[in-house]
Design a protein around this motif. Structure first.
Motif, PDB file in Angstrom:
ATOM      1  N   VAL A 280      -1.617  13.032  -0.466  1.00 47.72           N
ATOM      2  CA  VAL A 280      -1.499  11.879  -1.355  1.00 47.72           C
ATOM      3  C   VAL A 280      -0.347  11.014  -0.854  1.00 47.72           C
ATOM      4  CG1 VAL A 280      -2.449  13.073  -3.363  1.00 47.72           C
ATOM      5  CG2 VAL A 280       0.016  13.142  -2.958  1.00 47.72           C
ATOM      6  N   GLY A 281      -0.296   9.762  -1.318  1.00 44.18           N
ATOM      7  CA  GLY A 281       0.713   8.835  -0.828  1.00 44.18           C
ATOM      8  C   GLY A 281       2.123   9.342  -1.060  1.00 44.18           C
ATOM      9  N   ASP A 282       3.024   9.074  -0.094  1.00 41.76           N
ATOM     10  CA  ASP A 282       4.407   9.522  -0.241  1.00 41.76           C
ATOM     11  C   ASP A 282       5.411   8.410   0.049  1.00 41.76           C
ATOM     12  OD1 ASP A 282       4.061   9.347   2.517  1.00 41.76           O
ATOM     13  OD2 ASP A 282       5.346  11.077   2.918  1.00 41.76           O
ATOM     14  N   SER A 283       4.939   7.168   0.225  1.00 41.41           N
ATOM     15  CA  SER A 283       5.860   6.050   0.424  1.00 41.41           C
ATOM     16  C   SER A 283       5.172   4.765   0.004  1.00 41.41           C
ATOM     17  CB  SER A 283       6.305   5.960   1.895  1.00 41.41           C
ATOM     18  OG  SER A 283       5.184   5.785   2.749  1.00 41.41           O
ATOM     19  N   LEU A 284       5.984   3.766  -0.350  1.00 43.26           N
ATOM     20  CA  LEU A 284       5.486   2.430  -0.651  1.00 43.26           C
ATOM     21  C   LEU A 284       5.699   1.545   0.575  1.00 43.26           C
ATOM     22  CD1 LEU A 284       6.741   1.705  -4.292  1.00 43.26           C
ATOM     23  CD2 LEU A 284       4.380   1.792  -3.526  1.00 43.26           C
ATOM     24  N   LEU A 285       4.673   0.793   0.931  1.00 41.09           N
ATOM     25  CA  LEU A 285       4.730  -0.027   2.143  1.00 41.09           C
ATOM     26  C   LEU A 285       4.454  -1.484   1.798  1.00 41.09           C
ATOM     27  CD1 LEU A 285       2.553   2.249   4.472  1.00 41.09           C
ATOM     28  CD2 LEU A 285       5.022   2.356   4.119  1.00 41.09           C
TER      29      LEU A 285
ATOM     30  N   GLY B 279       0.825  -1.196   0.000  1.00 42.99           N
ATOM     31  CA  GLY B 279       0.000   0.000   0.000  1.00 42.99           C
ATOM     32  C   GLY B 279       0.858   1.244   0.000  1.00 42.99           C
ATOM     33  N   CYS B 280       0.212   2.365   0.240  1.00 40.75           N
ATOM     34  CA  CYS B 280       0.900   3.650   0.285  1.00 40.75           C
ATOM     35  C   CYS B 280       0.808   4.245   1.670  1.00 40.75           C
ATOM     36  CB  CYS B 280       0.268   4.624  -0.699  1.00 40.75           C
ATOM     37  SG  CYS B 280       0.521   4.182  -2.412  1.00 40.75           S
ATOM     38  N   GLY B 281       1.917   4.789   2.139  1.00 43.96           N
ATOM     39  CA  GLY B 281       1.901   5.586   3.352  1.00 43.96           C
ATOM     40  C   GLY B 281       1.424   6.997   3.032  1.00 43.96           C
TER      41      GLY B 281
END
Length: 502
Positions: free
Chosen positions: A463-468, A456-458
Motif C-alpha cells: 500500500v502507499g507509503d509516501s505522498l508525491l 499520488g502515492c509512492g
C-alpha cells in the motif's frame, strides 16, 4: 515477469522484463493491522491535530473502504471483499472530528443476521446454507450469484446527492452529515446495464458520465452512460440516465475488465486493456465453487486499445489507437490541444495486480511479505498522444505527434489504426519510491484542461507509503514521508464533486 538481481540493484533486461524497474526491498514492516475488522464510531469524536490546517479548509472529508473481514467462523479472501465502512472527517476552524459507520447494505444485513458470509463478493464465494439438506445444498450451486451491494469503493455524486459505489448495478444514497444509509438504487432499473464504475466524470454543469457493461445472449457490450445534472422531482435518483453509445468488445465472451475511464472536453476515452473476464467461468463460478475473481486473467499477447467517443453525439471514432499490453486502474487527466488528445494515466506492464491483494498476502510478514512485494510490477505515470484528425489522406509510417517537447509517438499503421508509444511523466527518481498510483489533480479547475501538477502515492510497500507531487513542466518530484500509509486518505482527497465538501 520482472527480473531482479540479488544485490538489490536495477533488474536485468533479458528481453522479457517489463518496465517495472525498481530496487528490491527487504525487511518491509507488516501491514496486517490495516487489514483487520474494526468497530464503527457512530458519534463524532475529537482528534489531535499535528501542525496547522489552513483556515480556508472547512467541510467534510468523506471516504469509504473495507472495514469488516469476517462473520462468525467465515472470512473473506480478498481486500475488495470487506464490508463497506463510511468515514467522515469534519474540518472546522482548524479542528477535526471523526466518525464512521458501516454501510447498511443488504450484504451487511444478511451476513450479520446469520453471522456468516451469505453474499458472495469479488474474491469470496459464499458457501451453501449448512442448515439445508444435501440435495438443497447441491441445487443451490446451480443458482446465479446475486450481485453484491457492498459499495466499498468510493463516494460519488449524482444530481447533487451523495452515493457510495462499487462496480455492480447497486449504489447507495447516503447522508454525508451523519453517514446514514438512505436508499439502495439499481442502475438496471433505469438503463440496460449490469453495473457501473465507481469513478464517474463530471462536466462543469454537473452532467455525469460513467461506463457500465451489459450482458445478453449475444455477449457483452461496453456502454457509455450520461446522467443529467438536475432533478425533475425531489425523489429523483438516476432518472433521465441514458446510454450514450455502446462499444463491441474485441471478444464478446472475454471482454476487458476496467476500473475507470478518461474524459477530455469533447471525448470519453475508454481503455480496452488485456485484463480479461472469462464470462463462462464467471457465470459458472458458484457451480464450480470458485470466486468470481478467478474468472479474470491477464493476456499479455493482446494490445491495449483506446476508443474515443464524442460526448455530444455518442459517435464512436472509427480510428482505434493501439499500444502494447498495459494495465491501468486510474487515469490522471485528458485534454485536447492542437488537434491532439493527451491521455495521462497510471499504468503498468503487467495486469496481475488484483491477485496480489489477497488478505493472506496483506497479512504476511518477514521474507514472505518481501517476496510478494518484490514480485509485483509497479505503476508509473505515462502520456499517450492521440491524433484527432486521422483521415484516409493521413500518411502512414510517420510520427503524428507535432508537440516538440513530447517524446511520445503516434504512427498511422493502416486506415483506421494508429500505434502509440508513451512518454514518461516522471524522472528516474520515481523508481526509488515504487512508482505512483491513486493520482489526483485539482479536478474542478483543471479536469479536461492543460495542467501542471498532479499528486499520488509512492508504493514502496503493498500500500502507499509516501505522498508525491509531480511538476510536469520539469518532471520534478516532491516527496513527503512520515511513516504513514497516505493512500488510505488520498483516495478521496480530491477536488472533484462529492469528495471534498467546502
Amino acid at each position: 515477469m520482472c527480473v531482479f538481481p540479488t544485490d538489490g540493484t536495477k533488474p536485468v533486461d533479458n528481453g522479457n522484463a517489463k518496465e517495472c524497474i525498481t530496487s528490491v526491498l527487504k525487511g518491509l514492516e507488516t501491514i496486517a493491522p490495516l487489514v483487520r475488522s474494526v468497530e464503527e464510531t457512530p458519534e463524532p469524536i475529537s482528534t489531535e491535530v499535528q501542525g496547522t490546517i489552513p483556515s480556508w479548509i472547512n467541510g467534510n472529508l468523506l471516504r469509504n473502504g473495507p472495514g469488516k473481514f469476517e462473520f462468525g467462523n467465515t472470512h473473506y479472501n480478498h481486500w475488495f471483499d470487506g464490508m463497506a465502512m463510511l468515514h467522515q472527517f469534519k474540518i472546522d476552524k482548524g479542528q477535526v472530528t471523526y466518525m464512521s459507520r458501516f454501510l447498511h447494505s443488504d450484504a451487511y444485513k444478511k451476513n450479520s443476521e446469520q453471522n456468516r458470509i451469505v453474499m458472495s463478493e469479488f474474491g469470496t464465494i459464499a458457501m451453501p446454507d449448512p442448515c439445508k439438506n444435501i440435495f438443497q445444498r447441491f441445487l443451490s450451486r446451480f443458482e446465479m450469484i446475486e450481485p453484491t451491494d457492498n459499495a466499498s469503493v468510493s463516494f460519488v455524486k449524482y444530481k447533487g446527492d451523495y452515493y457510495v459505489s462499487t462496480e455492480t448495478n447497486f449504489i447507495h444514497k447516503v447522508n454525508p452529515e451523519n453517514l446514514e444509509t438512505l436508499e439502495k438504487v439499481d442502475w438496471s432499473k433505469f438503463i440496460a446495464v449490469n453495473g457501473a464504475t465507481a469513478h464517474p466524470h463530471y462536466d462543469p454543469d454537473g452532467t455525469t458520465y460513467n461506463m457500465g457493461n451489459s450482458y445478453g445472449s449475444k455477449g457483452a457490450l461496453y456502454n457509455i452512460i450520461r446522467v443529467p445534472p438536475e432533478k425533475t422531482d425531489a425523489t429523483d435518483t438516476l432518472q433521465g440516465a441514458k446510454i450514450l453509445c455502446s462499444i463491441v468488445p474485441a471478444s464478446k465472451s472475454h471482454p476487458s475488465y476496467y476500473h475507470s475511464f478518461a474524459m477530455s472536453e469533447n471525448y470519453v476515452v475508454f481503455i480496452e486493456q488485456p485484463i480479461k473476464m472469462d464470462l463462462l467461468k464467471i457465470v459458472t463460478c458458484k457451480l464450480r465453487g470458485k470466486a468470481l475473481s478467478e474468472g479474470i486473467y491477464w493476456d499479455p499477447k493482446q494490445e491495449t486499445v483506446f476508443h474515443l467517443v464524442d460526448k455530444r453525439t455518442g459517435e464512436v471514432s472509427s480510428v482505434k489507437y493501439h499500444t502494447k499490453a498495459i494495465s491501468t486502474f486510474h487515469q490522471i487527466n485528458a485534454f485536447e490541444e492542437d488537434g491532439l488528445l493527451m491521455l495521462d494515466i497510471c499504468c503498468a506492464d503487467d495486469g496481475q495486480a488484483i491477485n496480489n491483494y489477497l488478505i493472506q498476502n496483506l497479512r504476511k510478514s518477514g521474507d514472505a511479505l518481501d517476496e510478494v512485494y518484490n514480485a509485483m510490477c509497479r505503476a508509473f505515470p505515462r502520456r499517450f498522444v492521440l491524433p484527432l484528425h486521422v483521415t484516409s489522406e493521413t500518411p502512414t509510417g510517420q510520427n503524428l505527434n507535432t508537440r516538440p517537447s513530447s517524446t511520445g509517438t503516434c504512427v498511422k499503421i493502416s486506415g483506421d489504426k494508429v500505434f502509440c508509444q508513451h512518454e514518461n511523466l516522471h524522472g528516474d527518481d520515481l523508481q526509488e519510491y515504487g512508482g505512483l498510483e491513486f493520482p489526483q489533480i485539482n479536478y474542478k479547475r483543471y479536469n479536461t484542461q492543460p495542467y501542471r501538477y498532479f499528486y499520488g502515492c509512492g508504493f514502496r510497500h503493498l500500500v502507499g507509503d509516501s505522498l508525491l507531487k509531480m511538476d510536469l513542466n520539469n518532471k520534478m518530484l516532491k516527496v513527503q514521508e512520515d511513516g504513514y500509509h497516505p493512500h488510505i486518505c488520498l483516495l478521496n482527497i480530491n477536488l472533484q464533486p462529492g469528495a471534498f465538501i467546502l
